[in-house]
Design an enzyme around this catalytic site. Structure first.
Site, PDB file in Angstrom:
ATOM      1  N   LYS A  10     -35.120 -40.821  10.336  1.00 14.74           N
ATOM      2  CA  LYS A  10     -35.501 -40.486  11.884  1.00 14.74           C
ATOM      3  C   LYS A  10     -36.543 -41.386  12.398  1.00 14.74           C
ATOM      4  O   LYS A  10     -37.430 -41.911  11.727  1.00 14.74           O
ATOM      5  CB  LYS A  10     -36.047 -38.995  11.751  1.00 14.74           C
ATOM      6  N   ASN A 113     -39.540 -34.526  10.916  1.00 12.15           N
ATOM      7  CA  ASN A 113     -39.143 -34.297   9.412  1.00 12.15           C
ATOM      8  C   ASN A 113     -38.417 -35.438   8.674  1.00 12.15           C
ATOM      9  O   ASN A 113     -38.159 -35.159   7.547  1.00 12.15           O
ATOM     10  CB  ASN A 113     -38.607 -33.002   9.124  1.00 12.15           C
TER      11      ASN A 113
HETATM   12  P1  CMP Z   1     -32.609 -31.697  10.546  1.00 13.34           P
HETATM   13  O1  CMP Z   1     -32.423 -31.577   8.826  1.00 13.34           O
HETATM   14  O2  CMP Z   1     -32.176 -32.755  11.218  1.00 13.34           O
HETATM   15  O3  CMP Z   1     -31.510 -30.595  10.993  1.00 13.34           O
HETATM   16  C1  CMP Z   1     -31.802 -29.852  12.292  1.00 13.34           C
HETATM   17  C2  CMP Z   1     -33.152 -30.295  12.606  1.00 13.34           C
HETATM   18  O4  CMP Z   1     -33.854 -29.318  13.837  1.00 13.34           O
HETATM   19  C3  CMP Z   1     -34.113 -30.152  11.523  1.00 13.34           C
HETATM   20  O5  CMP Z   1     -33.991 -31.228  10.457  1.00 13.34           O
HETATM   21  C4  CMP Z   1     -35.319 -30.039  12.141  1.00 13.34           C
HETATM   22  O6  CMP Z   1     -36.292 -31.252  12.104  1.00 13.34           O
HETATM   23  C5  CMP Z   1     -35.128 -29.511  13.510  1.00 13.34           C
HETATM   24  N1  CMP Z   1     -35.887 -28.032  13.808  1.00 13.34           N
HETATM   25  C6  CMP Z   1     -36.695 -27.886  14.650  1.00 13.34           C
HETATM   26  N2  CMP Z   1     -37.172 -26.379  14.640  1.00 13.34           N
HETATM   27  C7  CMP Z   1     -36.327 -25.730  13.765  1.00 13.34           C
HETATM   28  C8  CMP Z   1     -36.230 -24.558  13.451  1.00 13.34           C
HETATM   29  N3  CMP Z   1     -36.701 -23.620  13.609  1.00 13.34           N
HETATM   30  N4  CMP Z   1     -35.329 -24.175  12.357  1.00 13.34           N
HETATM   31  C9  CMP Z   1     -34.556 -25.499  11.859  1.00 13.34           C
HETATM   32  N5  CMP Z   1     -34.725 -26.597  12.301  1.00 13.34           N
HETATM   33  C10 CMP Z   1     -35.559 -27.017  13.000  1.00 13.34           C
END
Ligand code: CMP
Length: 149
Positions: A10, A113
């Site tokens: 990312k 993340n």
């Molecule tokens: P990713 O694995 O890219 O999949 C969806 C993304 O949404 C997740 O990582 C997080 O970076 C983002 N995200 C932000 N807020 C939340 C939340 N409350 N629950 C899950 N994903 C979240």
């Protein structure tokens, strides 16, 4: 067909110069990278990639973060690679991720993340289809690991 998965490095990880460290973890694990590209996504691509989250309250934040800078998309192929890459990535919320995982070692945030990885084989094929064309995939053998498909 052999399992495939998508790992996205990312924009936060790109800014912090972590591309090499993350790719090196994939290679050290013995996984086979079959396509890789750096790109800037537009809104509509993010809507497709994260279609399952589009109605969630956190989606606007997620979308604006993903388009904030370049990312690196990596297609990986091999037996159980979806599960293996998820384990390497660690828990979605970085503070919950175990040390030794990518997010556990490099992340402190939920939105920023570090990486995304597909959670299921069918989902992986869909997400890969958003970012790659079939002709992007390279077919080759890892000669020192004949067990890798
Ligand atoms: P990713 O694995 O890219 O999949 C969806 C993304 O949404 C997740 O990582 C997080 O970076 C983002 N995200 C932000 N807020 C939340 C939340 N409350 N629950 C899950 N994903 C979240």
């Amino acid at each position: 067909m052999t399992e495939r998965t998508l790992l996205i490095i990312k924009p936060d990880a790109i800014q912090r110069g972590l591309i090499g460290s993350i790719i090196s973890r994939i290679e050290r694990k013995g996984l086979k990278i079959i396509a890789l590209k750096m790109m800037m996504l537009t809104d509509d691509y993010v809507d497709k990639l994260y279609d399952i989250h589009i109605d969630k309250v956190f989606y606007p934040l997620l979308n604006s973060f993903i388009i904030s800078g370049p990312l690196v998309a990596i297609a990986i192929q091999g037996k159980n690679c979806v599960k293996i890459v998820r384990k390497l990535a660690g828990a979605t919320n970085s503070p919950d991720a175990e040390p030794g995982t990518i997010r556990g070692d490099y992340g402190i945030d939920l939105t920023k993340n570090i990486v995304h990885s597909s959670d299921k084989p069918e989902r992986a094929l869909y997400e890969l289809s958003v970012l790659f064309k079939e002709e992007d995939y390279v077919s080759f053998d890892l000669i020192n690991q004949p067990w890798v498909e």
